[in-house]
Design a protein around this motif. Structure first.
Motif, PDB file in Angstrom:
ATOM      1  N   ASN A  49       0.796  -1.234   0.000  1.00  0.00           N
ATOM      2  CA  ASN A  49       0.000   0.000   0.000  1.00  0.00           C
ATOM      3  C   ASN A  49       0.824   1.278   0.000  1.00  0.00           C
ATOM      4  OD1 ASN A  49      -2.545  -1.014  -0.359  1.00  0.00           O
ATOM      5  ND2 ASN A  49      -3.075  -1.015   1.801  1.00  0.00           N
ATOM      6  N   ASN A  50       2.055   1.252  -0.560  1.00  0.00           N
ATOM      7  CA  ASN A  50       2.817   2.502  -0.649  1.00  0.00           C
ATOM      8  C   ASN A  50       2.088   3.480  -1.571  1.00  0.00           C
ATOM      9  OD1 ASN A  50       4.150   2.680  -3.472  1.00  0.00           O
ATOM     10  ND2 ASN A  50       4.611   0.569  -2.837  1.00  0.00           N
ATOM     11  N   LYS A  51       2.376   4.772  -1.417  1.00  0.00           N
ATOM     12  CA  LYS A  51       1.641   5.823  -2.125  1.00  0.00           C
ATOM     13  C   LYS A  51       1.844   5.789  -3.640  1.00  0.00           C
ATOM     14  CE  LYS A  51       1.897   8.996   1.749  1.00  0.00           C
ATOM     15  NZ  LYS A  51       2.468  10.243   2.250  1.00  0.00           N
ATOM     16  N   GLU A  52       3.005   5.347  -4.076  1.00  0.00           N
ATOM     17  CA  GLU A  52       3.334   5.401  -5.499  1.00  0.00           C
ATOM     18  C   GLU A  52       2.577   4.379  -6.337  1.00  0.00           C
ATOM     19  OE1 GLU A  52       7.246   4.202  -7.865  1.00  0.00           O
ATOM     20  OE2 GLU A  52       7.505   6.006  -6.652  1.00  0.00           O
ATOM     21  N   ASN A  53       2.493   3.127  -5.874  1.00  0.00           N
ATOM     22  CA  ASN A  53       1.894   2.087  -6.712  1.00  0.00           C
ATOM     23  C   ASN A  53       1.098   1.041  -5.932  1.00  0.00           C
ATOM     24  OD1 ASN A  53       3.772   0.443  -5.510  1.00  0.00           O
ATOM     25  ND2 ASN A  53       4.870  -0.057  -7.373  1.00  0.00           N
ATOM     26  N   GLU A  54       0.718   1.351  -4.692  1.00  0.00           N
ATOM     27  CA  GLU A  54      -0.065   0.456  -3.825  1.00  0.00           C
ATOM     28  C   GLU A  54       0.670  -0.826  -3.440  1.00  0.00           C
ATOM     29  OE1 GLU A  54      -3.890  -0.564  -5.387  1.00  0.00           O
ATOM     30  OE2 GLU A  54      -4.506   1.515  -5.607  1.00  0.00           O
ATOM     31  N   GLY A  55       1.935  -0.946  -3.841  1.00  0.00           N
ATOM     32  CA  GLY A  55       2.661  -2.185  -3.569  1.00  0.00           C
ATOM     33  C   GLY A  55       2.523  -3.199  -4.686  1.00  0.00           C
ATOM     34  N   HIS A  56       2.165  -2.725  -5.878  1.00  0.00           N
ATOM     35  CA  HIS A  56       1.999  -3.603  -7.038  1.00  0.00           C
ATOM     36  C   HIS A  56       3.324  -4.316  -7.333  1.00  0.00           C
ATOM     37  CE1 HIS A  56       0.771  -3.968 -11.568  1.00  0.00           C
ATOM     38  NE2 HIS A  56       0.838  -5.146 -10.961  1.00  0.00           N
ATOM     39  N   ILE A  57       3.267  -5.645  -7.397  1.00  0.00           N
ATOM     40  CA  ILE A  57       4.452  -6.462  -7.641  1.00  0.00           C
ATOM     41  C   ILE A  57       4.592  -6.729  -9.141  1.00  0.00           C
ATOM     42  CG2 ILE A  57       5.568  -8.679  -7.176  1.00  0.00           C
ATOM     43  CD1 ILE A  57       3.921  -8.777  -4.551  1.00  0.00           C
ATOM     44  N   TRP A  58       5.805  -6.527  -9.642  1.00  0.00           N
ATOM     45  CA  TRP A  58       6.167  -6.800 -11.028  1.00  0.00           C
ATOM     46  C   TRP A  58       7.358  -7.754 -11.026  1.00  0.00           C
ATOM     47  CZ3 TRP A  58       4.602  -3.545 -15.404  1.00  0.00           C
ATOM     48  CH2 TRP A  58       3.684  -2.535 -15.063  1.00  0.00           C
ATOM     49  N   ILE A  59       7.548  -8.444 -12.135  1.00  0.00           N
ATOM     50  CA  ILE A  59       8.787  -9.192 -12.343  1.00  0.00           C
ATOM     51  C   ILE A  59       9.363  -8.770 -13.695  1.00  0.00           C
ATOM     52  CG2 ILE A  59       8.182 -11.178 -10.912  1.00  0.00           C
ATOM     53  CD1 ILE A  59       7.530 -12.699 -13.537  1.00  0.00           C
ATOM     54  N   LYS A  60      10.649  -9.023 -13.872  1.00  0.00           N
ATOM     55  CA  LYS A  60      11.303  -8.742 -15.143  1.00  0.00           C
ATOM     56  C   LYS A  60      11.992 -10.020 -15.583  1.00  0.00           C
ATOM     57  CE  LYS A  60      13.652  -4.802 -17.116  1.00  0.00           C
ATOM     58  NZ  LYS A  60      14.470  -3.624 -16.777  1.00  0.00           N
ATOM     59  N   LEU A  61      11.553 -10.556 -16.725  1.00  0.00           N
ATOM     60  CA  LEU A  61      12.081 -11.815 -17.226  1.00  0.00           C
ATOM     61  C   LEU A  61      12.987 -11.582 -18.427  1.00  0.00           C
ATOM     62  CD1 LEU A  61       8.880 -14.087 -17.180  1.00  0.00           C
ATOM     63  CD2 LEU A  61      10.718 -13.989 -15.489  1.00  0.00           C
ATOM     64  N   GLU A  62      14.010 -12.436 -18.544  1.00  0.00           N
ATOM     65  CA  GLU A  62      14.902 -12.413 -19.705  1.00  0.00           C
ATOM     66  C   GLU A  62      15.031 -13.827 -20.251  1.00  0.00           C
ATOM     67  OE1 GLU A  62      19.258 -10.810 -21.178  1.00  0.00           O
ATOM     68  OE2 GLU A  62      18.796 -10.782 -19.045  1.00  0.00           O
ATOM     69  N   ASN A  63      14.953 -13.931 -21.568  1.00  0.00           N
ATOM     70  CA  ASN A  63      15.080 -15.217 -22.249  1.00  0.00           C
ATOM     71  C   ASN A  63      16.538 -15.414 -22.662  1.00  0.00           C
ATOM     72  OD1 ASN A  63      14.964 -17.468 -23.877  1.00  0.00           O
ATOM     73  ND2 ASN A  63      13.237 -16.762 -25.098  1.00  0.00           N
ATOM     74  N   HIS A  64      17.234 -16.310 -21.972  1.00  0.00           N
ATOM     75  CA  HIS A  64      18.614 -16.652 -22.312  1.00  0.00           C
ATOM     76  C   HIS A  64      18.671 -17.852 -23.252  1.00  0.00           C
ATOM     77  CE1 HIS A  64      20.803 -13.995 -19.521  1.00  0.00           C
ATOM     78  NE2 HIS A  64      19.705 -14.089 -18.794  1.00  0.00           N
ATOM     79  N   GLY A  65      17.511 -18.366 -23.623  1.00  0.00           N
ATOM     80  CA  GLY A  65      17.437 -19.532 -24.493  1.00  0.00           C
ATOM     81  C   GLY A  65      17.553 -19.153 -25.959  1.00  0.00           C
ATOM     82  N   GLU A  66      17.373 -20.152 -26.811  1.00  0.00           N
ATOM     83  CA  GLU A  66      17.491 -19.962 -28.258  1.00  0.00           C
ATOM     84  C   GLU A  66      16.146 -20.010 -28.959  1.00  0.00           C
ATOM     85  OE1 GLU A  66      20.395 -22.764 -29.674  1.00  0.00           O
ATOM     86  OE2 GLU A  66      21.895 -22.046 -28.241  1.00  0.00           O
TER      87      GLU A  66
END
Length: 162
Positions: free
Chosen positions: A101-118
């Motif tokens: 519930n922080n003021k900026e984004n309510e505590g919205h959780i994000w992830i950042k994924l990277e594809n190291h595969g082919e």
């Protein structure tokens, strides 16, 4: 204090993701898949494709409330790394209890994924894309009293050079 997941508000959902009320109503809170699972599985809100070497920031639409002596850690699912060579960019996401519930984004959780595969990594709506586990943590006995409080969202504990 209770420990629980909840959806971000619909207003925050519209700011961060889209204004599709049907999608907002449809998506589910994280849950464990088996009786002895440690991790709570998060599902993809929408279909996406992660091409080789591509990085994407993925909203989860969820926030988490927990006790002051707890942290919620988010990990890539084992199959993502083993089968597809897909990783989270920060390896482990750390969600502190005061992110909720922080003021900026309510505590919205994000992830950042990277594809190291082919090959393209294809995620369908509802696929499990990460997992989170609650942990208790300890403090040093001689820690100085800390008065700082979180004032905003992701990365905000470093805004004053701390």
């Amino acid at each position: 204090m209770p420990r629980f997941f909840e959806k971000i508000s619909y207003d925050q959902f519209c700011k961060d993701i889209c204004s599709d009320k049907g999608l907002y109503d449809y998506f589910k809170l994280p849950k464990r898949s088996t009786k002895y699972s440690a991790g709570y599985d998060f599902e993809a809100l929408f279909r996406f494709v992660l091409k080789p070497k591509e990085v994407k920031k993925i909203p989860l639409g969820i926030k988490v409330c927990m006790n002051p002596d707890e942290v919620f850690m988010i990990f890539v699912r084992s199959s993502q790394g083993f089968k597809y060579n897909v990783r989270m960019c920060n390896q482990v996401g750390i969600i502190d209890c005061d992110y909720y519930n922080n003021k900026e984004n309510e505590g919205h959780i994000w992830i950042k994924l990277e594809n190291h595969g082919e090959k393209d990594y294809v995620v369908e709506q509802g696929d499990k894309i990460c997992q989170g586990i609650f942990f208790n943590y300890l403090l040093v006995d001689n820690e100085e009293k800390i008065e700082n409080l979180r004032t905003s969202g992701l990365g905000s504990t470093n805004e004053k050079g701390d």
